[in-house]
Enzyme design. Structure first.
Site, PDB file in Angstrom:
ATOM      1  N   HIS A  95      -6.911   3.040   3.975  1.00 36.44           N
ATOM      2  CA  HIS A  95      -6.531   3.736   5.208  1.00 36.44           C
ATOM      3  C   HIS A  95      -7.968   4.106   6.175  1.00 36.44           C
ATOM      4  O   HIS A  95      -7.525   4.350   7.182  1.00 36.44           O
ATOM      5  CB  HIS A  95      -5.985   5.182   4.888  1.00 36.44           C
ATOM      6  CG  HIS A  95      -4.343   5.087   4.619  1.00 36.44           C
ATOM      7  ND1 HIS A  95      -3.876   4.511   3.384  1.00 36.44           N
ATOM      8  CD2 HIS A  95      -3.370   5.340   5.357  1.00 36.44           C
ATOM      9  CE1 HIS A  95      -2.794   4.582   3.199  1.00 36.44           C
ATOM     10  NE2 HIS A  95      -2.477   4.944   4.635  1.00 36.44           N
ATOM     11  N   GLU A 102      -1.544   7.485   8.825  1.00 39.05           N
ATOM     12  CA  GLU A 102       0.032   7.415   8.593  1.00 39.05           C
ATOM     13  C   GLU A 102       0.711   7.794   9.951  1.00 39.05           C
ATOM     14  O   GLU A 102       1.809   7.490  10.179  1.00 39.05           O
ATOM     15  CB  GLU A 102       0.284   8.331   7.454  1.00 39.05           C
ATOM     16  CG  GLU A 102       0.272   7.686   6.173  1.00 39.05           C
ATOM     17  CD  GLU A 102       0.672   6.290   5.969  1.00 39.05           C
ATOM     18  OE1 GLU A 102       1.850   6.143   5.951  1.00 39.05           O
ATOM     19  OE2 GLU A 102      -0.042   5.282   5.919  1.00 39.05           O
ATOM     20  N   ASP A 106       0.930  -0.974  -0.124  1.00 40.87           N
ATOM     21  CA  ASP A 106       0.056   0.113   0.215  1.00 40.87           C
ATOM     22  C   ASP A 106       0.964   1.118  -0.022  1.00 40.87           C
ATOM     23  O   ASP A 106       2.132   1.142   0.384  1.00 40.87           O
ATOM     24  CB  ASP A 106      -0.926   0.100   1.132  1.00 40.87           C
ATOM     25  CG  ASP A 106      -2.064   1.100   1.607  1.00 40.87           C
ATOM     26  OD1 ASP A 106      -2.229   1.568   0.460  1.00 40.87           O
ATOM     27  OD2 ASP A 106      -2.069   1.499   2.465  1.00 40.87           O
ATOM     28  N   SER A 107       0.293   2.323  -0.178  1.00 38.55           N
ATOM     29  CA  SER A 107       1.206   3.641  -0.234  1.00 38.55           C
ATOM     30  C   SER A 107       1.633   3.720   1.320  1.00 38.55           C
ATOM     31  O   SER A 107       2.606   4.684   1.519  1.00 38.55           O
ATOM     32  CB  SER A 107       0.243   4.993  -0.558  1.00 38.55           C
ATOM     33  OG  SER A 107      -0.838   4.784   0.469  1.00 38.55           O
ATOM     34  N   THR A 127      -6.155   2.822  -4.664  1.00 38.85           N
ATOM     35  CA  THR A 127      -5.510   4.025  -5.738  1.00 38.85           C
ATOM     36  C   THR A 127      -4.886   3.364  -6.583  1.00 38.85           C
ATOM     37  O   THR A 127      -4.737   3.417  -7.759  1.00 38.85           O
ATOM     38  CB  THR A 127      -4.803   5.163  -4.979  1.00 38.85           C
ATOM     39  OG1 THR A 127      -5.654   5.588  -3.829  1.00 38.85           O
ATOM     40  CG2 THR A 127      -4.700   6.429  -5.686  1.00 38.85           C
ATOM     41  N   CYS A 138     -11.038   3.324   0.536  1.00 39.96           N
ATOM     42  CA  CYS A 138      -9.493   3.472   0.666  1.00 39.96           C
ATOM     43  C   CYS A 138      -9.119   2.681   2.014  1.00 39.96           C
ATOM     44  O   CYS A 138      -9.909   2.635   2.845  1.00 39.96           O
ATOM     45  CB  CYS A 138      -9.130   5.064   0.983  1.00 39.96           C
ATOM     46  SG  CYS A 138      -7.551   5.427   1.318  1.00 39.96           S
ATOM     47  N   CYS A 179      -4.570  -1.508  -1.918  1.00 43.91           N
ATOM     48  CA  CYS A 179      -4.601   0.015  -1.987  1.00 43.91           C
ATOM     49  C   CYS A 179      -5.554   0.270  -3.170  1.00 43.91           C
ATOM     50  O   CYS A 179      -5.289  -0.290  -4.215  1.00 43.91           O
ATOM     51  CB  CYS A 179      -3.337   0.647  -2.298  1.00 43.91           C
ATOM     52  SG  CYS A 179      -3.330   2.208  -2.806  1.00 43.91           S
TER      53      CYS A 179
END
Ligand code: DGL
Length: 256
Positions: A182, A148, A7-8, A72, A180, A70
């Protein structure tokens, strides 16, 4: 040999957790591309390049299935990854179809990144499953930042989440799609901000699909290990990762 996820940043850990429950004895390798987070606002070409670099790193480490944990990166790169990698690739997208089945008000809100919401994949999804209902899209970069930072509770997190979610609940959006990865770690706050809403998270379904793909690909049972890596600074990422995962884990540096 293991299942690799990326993932990012830390959002995809929710997918890793669901997968850990289904395949407790398989080894997992989780890569957080923290040095390039967030993906949401970046041009599609850049996200595609990062998705490819992360996937190739996972394969080089021994991943026999790659999970794009993810939305995105899936939106930007799934086809390219499938064409480029020598292993099966599992992607994920916002749960629009289950949301349409769940809504009673006919008003569904999709919380995701601007990259996902602006992508062709999402437009196709809405045209296919949600043409008859109202779909409101909301990019929530502030919620990505919270996760994050490992800030999952407290007044700051509550203010950010309520700022996005409470107006949707007040307007009668009775189904919220967490589009998402997150956002699931913030689910308790999201649910508190919209107490009557149905919340849709595709993470468990993606984990179930990954388990099927891993079995078909013959990924062997291992020691049930979870190895974590980041392209960012491991010393800075580890505390937040520990809070999102719920227990401290060692984090190594990935050069990719
Ligand atoms: N976790 C990611 C997703 O599922 C993206 C967050 C970001 O990097 O902007 O879309």
């Amino acid at each position: 040999m293991m299942i690799g996820l990326f993932d990012s940043g830390l959002g995809g850990l929710a997918v890793a957790r669901a997968l850990r429950t289904l395949l407790p004895a398989h080894d997992l390798l989780y890569l957080a591309d923290s040095a390039h987070c967030p993906y949401g606002p970046q041009p599609i070409k850049q996200v595609r390049a990062r998705a490819l670099a992360c996937s190739q790193w996972l394969v080089a480490q021994g991943a026999r299935v790659v999970v794009v944990a993810c939305n995105t990166a899936t939106s930007a790169a799934l086809e390219e990854l499938r064409a480029a990698l020598p292993v099966p690739v599992v992607g994920m997208e916002p749960g629009v179809k289950p949301a349409v089945a769940a809504t009673r008000s006919g008003r569904v809100a999709v919380l995701a990144t601007s990259g996902t919401l602006g992508g062709e994949r999402f437009a196709r999804l809405v045209a296919r499953f949600a043409a008859q209902i109202e779909v409101q899209t909301v990019a929530c970069p502030g919620m990505v930042r919270l996760v994050e930072a490992g800030t999952l509770a407290g007044p700051t997190a509550q203010a950010v989440v309520y700022g996005y979610v409470a107006p949707l609940a007040a307007e009668g959006f009775d189904t919220l799609v967490l589009g998402c990865t997150h956002f699931p770690p913030l689910r308790p706050l999201i649910a508190a901000a919209a107490p009557a809403a149905t919340i849709i998270d595709t993470g468990p379904a993606v984990a179930a699909q990954t388990a099927r793909v891993a079995q078909q690909a013959g990924v062997p049972v291992g020691a049930g290990a979870l190895r974590c890596a980041t392209t960012g600074d491991p010393a800075r990422v580890a505390p937040a990762l520990g809070r999102v995962w719920g227990e401290a884990l060692p984090v190594e540096l990935a050069r990719c």
